[in-house]
Design an enzyme around this catalytic site. Structure first.
Site, PDB file in Angstrom:
ATOM      1  N   THR A  81      -4.105  -3.127  -4.398  1.00 57.05           N
ATOM      2  CA  THR A  81      -5.213  -2.589  -5.191  1.00 57.05           C
ATOM      3  C   THR A  81      -4.726  -1.369  -5.957  1.00 57.05           C
ATOM      4  O   THR A  81      -3.742  -0.730  -5.584  1.00 57.05           O
ATOM      5  CB  THR A  81      -6.395  -2.159  -4.296  1.00 57.05           C
ATOM      6  OG1 THR A  81      -5.915  -1.240  -3.304  1.00 57.05           O
ATOM      7  CG2 THR A  81      -7.066  -3.334  -3.625  1.00 57.05           C
ATOM      8  N   ASN A 111       0.836  -1.202   0.000  1.00 55.67           N
ATOM      9  CA  ASN A 111       0.000   0.000   0.000  1.00 55.67           C
ATOM     10  C   ASN A 111       0.873   1.255   0.000  1.00 55.67           C
ATOM     11  O   ASN A 111       2.094   1.180   0.188  1.00 55.67           O
ATOM     12  CB  ASN A 111      -0.886  -0.007   1.256  1.00 55.67           C
ATOM     13  CG  ASN A 111      -2.200   0.732   1.039  1.00 55.67           C
ATOM     14  OD1 ASN A 111      -2.332   1.558   0.136  1.00 55.67           O
ATOM     15  ND2 ASN A 111      -3.178   0.430   1.873  1.00 55.67           N
ATOM     16  N   PHE A 112       0.233   2.395  -0.185  1.00 56.31           N
ATOM     17  CA  PHE A 112       0.860   3.722  -0.046  1.00 56.31           C
ATOM     18  C   PHE A 112       2.041   3.950  -0.999  1.00 56.31           C
ATOM     19  O   PHE A 112       3.000   4.626  -0.630  1.00 56.31           O
ATOM     20  CB  PHE A 112       1.310   3.975   1.405  1.00 56.31           C
ATOM     21  CG  PHE A 112       0.210   3.828   2.418  1.00 56.31           C
ATOM     22  CD1 PHE A 112      -0.912   4.629   2.373  1.00 56.31           C
ATOM     23  CD2 PHE A 112       0.286   2.862   3.417  1.00 56.31           C
ATOM     24  CE1 PHE A 112      -1.941   4.487   3.308  1.00 56.31           C
ATOM     25  CE2 PHE A 112      -0.734   2.718   4.355  1.00 56.31           C
ATOM     26  CZ  PHE A 112      -1.853   3.531   4.294  1.00 56.31           C
ATOM     27  N   LEU A 113       2.007   3.358  -2.178  1.00 57.88           N
ATOM     28  CA  LEU A 113       3.049   3.646  -3.172  1.00 57.88           C
ATOM     29  C   LEU A 113       2.875   5.097  -3.625  1.00 57.88           C
ATOM     30  O   LEU A 113       1.839   5.463  -4.180  1.00 57.88           O
ATOM     31  CB  LEU A 113       2.938   2.692  -4.362  1.00 57.88           C
ATOM     32  CG  LEU A 113       3.793   3.023  -5.590  1.00 57.88           C
ATOM     33  CD1 LEU A 113       5.275   3.096  -5.246  1.00 57.88           C
ATOM     34  CD2 LEU A 113       3.574   1.998  -6.686  1.00 57.88           C
TER      35      LEU A 113
END
Length: 407
Positions: free
Chosen positions: A158, A122-124
């Site tokens: 996602t 997450n948080f790319l």
């Protein structure tokens, strides 16, 4: 893309032996260096917050941008057994400014009949001025290397973008709460056949929840909540398997300053709301989290207060023939209806949900409207046939393929 659905589930590539995993970090472009972020250090968590709040996901019209708080990041990035090496940053070598970030947290996933350890990525985020430097692929390769070093070969993530190849696609739905503000910031519009005053009346919620025995979740509830969660998740083709410790972290650690009284259903620094229904024992629970968005270039409003539906469960689901009888749908309308009342009393502007789990069953009754955002679910190094998301697949109803809520 375009391949036939796989006939059986399994790894795409065999798990690497740890001794075969590359030992050195992948090289970065000149002038940049790797940095492992310490999420316990307020200064470093603020650096991540600043990077995300200025450079992370925006809507297509660049009107709203997610604003993850420091409390949210601590809650999201520090589940039991997390690896600090999976909180990866890139800094400018000369001034040490943080300009890119990616994170992973460990999870256990069940996909159909298979259970495996995985990382939830997450948080790319890459600074807007550095998007041409091709930092994102290197961040992904490096976090993959770090995950392989822990003997884990699968991941879930996602994206709004369509990449090869989603295992499921879900749609965002929105339940408007603060109509005047949402219309003012152009999050929603007054339909042609309606006035603003009538729209406010249509979307009005009650002021107090209805379900007898509804109260905030407490430490003593965790064993029962964990059992209820595990049983309810069996309804879905892809779902997390959680320990009691993970359940405790998920539903209790984001409650904010618990020494302070909870005024109007909100505490200082609260990011997670979790409630149970107790009638001699716990029969249901629901939860939602706060993820505000910055409103870009608006003269009056600078923050859109958004609540997102998280995990829930009801023991009505375990009664025989429940999917034919509509009893579960009726119960969920009552349960999530109370969640909307609490969110409205806590001054949220909108309540968002995605077409996963059993959400599709109650969205119309509770006046959710379809958004234009799609959320694609991906599995790294795992092959499986498509899972029911926005549409039903075979005899699996819409949403019922996915039981994983990604932050």
């Amino acid at each position: 893309m375009g391949e036939e659905p796989p006939s059986e589930d399994g790894c795409i590539e065999p798990t690497k032996a740890i001794e075969d995993v590359r030992r050195e970090p992948y090289p970065l472009p000149k002038d940049f260096e790797w940095s492992i972020l310490d999420i316990d250090d307020p200064k470093q968590i603020k650096e991540v917050y600043d990077l995300l709040s200025l450079n992370y996901v925006e809507d297509d019209d660049a009107a709203f941008r997610f604003q993850y708080s420091a409390e949210f990041l601590e809650w999201a990035l520090k589940p039991p057994g997390y690896f600090k090496e999976w909180h990866l940053g890139v800094r400018v070598s000369s001034n040490k400014k943080l300009v890119a970030f990616i994170s992973g947290v460990p999870t256990t996933l069940r996909v159909r009949g298979n259970v495996f350890r995985a990382s939830e990525i997450n948080f790319l985020c890459v600074h807007k001025k550095l998007r041409s430097k091709r930092l994102a692929p290197v961040l992904i390769k490096e976090v993959t290397r770090q995950v392989h070093l822990q003997g884990i070969a699968q991941a879930i993530y996602t994206a709004g973008l369509v990449l090869p190849t989603p295992v499921s696609t879900c749609r965002y739905y929105h339940r408007s709460l603060n109509i005047p503000k949402l219309v003012d910031v152009k999050f929603t519009y007054v339909p042609r056949n309606m006035t603003l005053a009538r729209m406010i009346r249509v979307y009005k919620t009650d002021t107090t929840p209805h379900l007898p025995g509804l109260r905030e979740m407490e430490e003593k509830d965790i064993p029962q909540v964990a059992d209820l969660f595990a049983q309810y998740m069996q309804r879905f083709n892809m779902a997390p398997i959680m320990t009691v410790g993970e359940i405790r972290h998920l539903f209790l650690s984001g409650r904010g300053n618990v020494e302070k009284p909870c005024e109007k259903y909100r505490r200082p620094k609260q990011v997670l709301w979790a409630y149970v229904v107790e009638e001699h024992r716990i029969t249901d629970f629901f939860s939602f989290y706060s993820l505000p968005s910055t409103i870009i270039n608006h003269p009056r409003h600078n923050l859109l207060e958004a609540a997102y539906l998280f995990y829930y469960a009801s023991n009505v689901a375990f009664e025989p023939g429940v999917d034919e009888s509509n009893k579960l749908k009726t119960r969920l309308v009552d349960l999530i209806g109370d969640a909307l009342i609490i969110a409205n009393q806590a001054n949220f502007d909108v309540f968002n949900a995605v077409t996963l789990m059993d959400n599709v069953s109650f969205m119309d009754d509770l006046k959710f409207g379809a958004g234009d955002g799609l959320l694609n679910f991906y599995l790294y190094n795992w092959r499986t046939a498509p899972l029911a998301g926005v549409n039903a697949i075979g005899d699996v109803g819409a949403g019922r393929g996915v039981g994983v809520v990604m932050l």
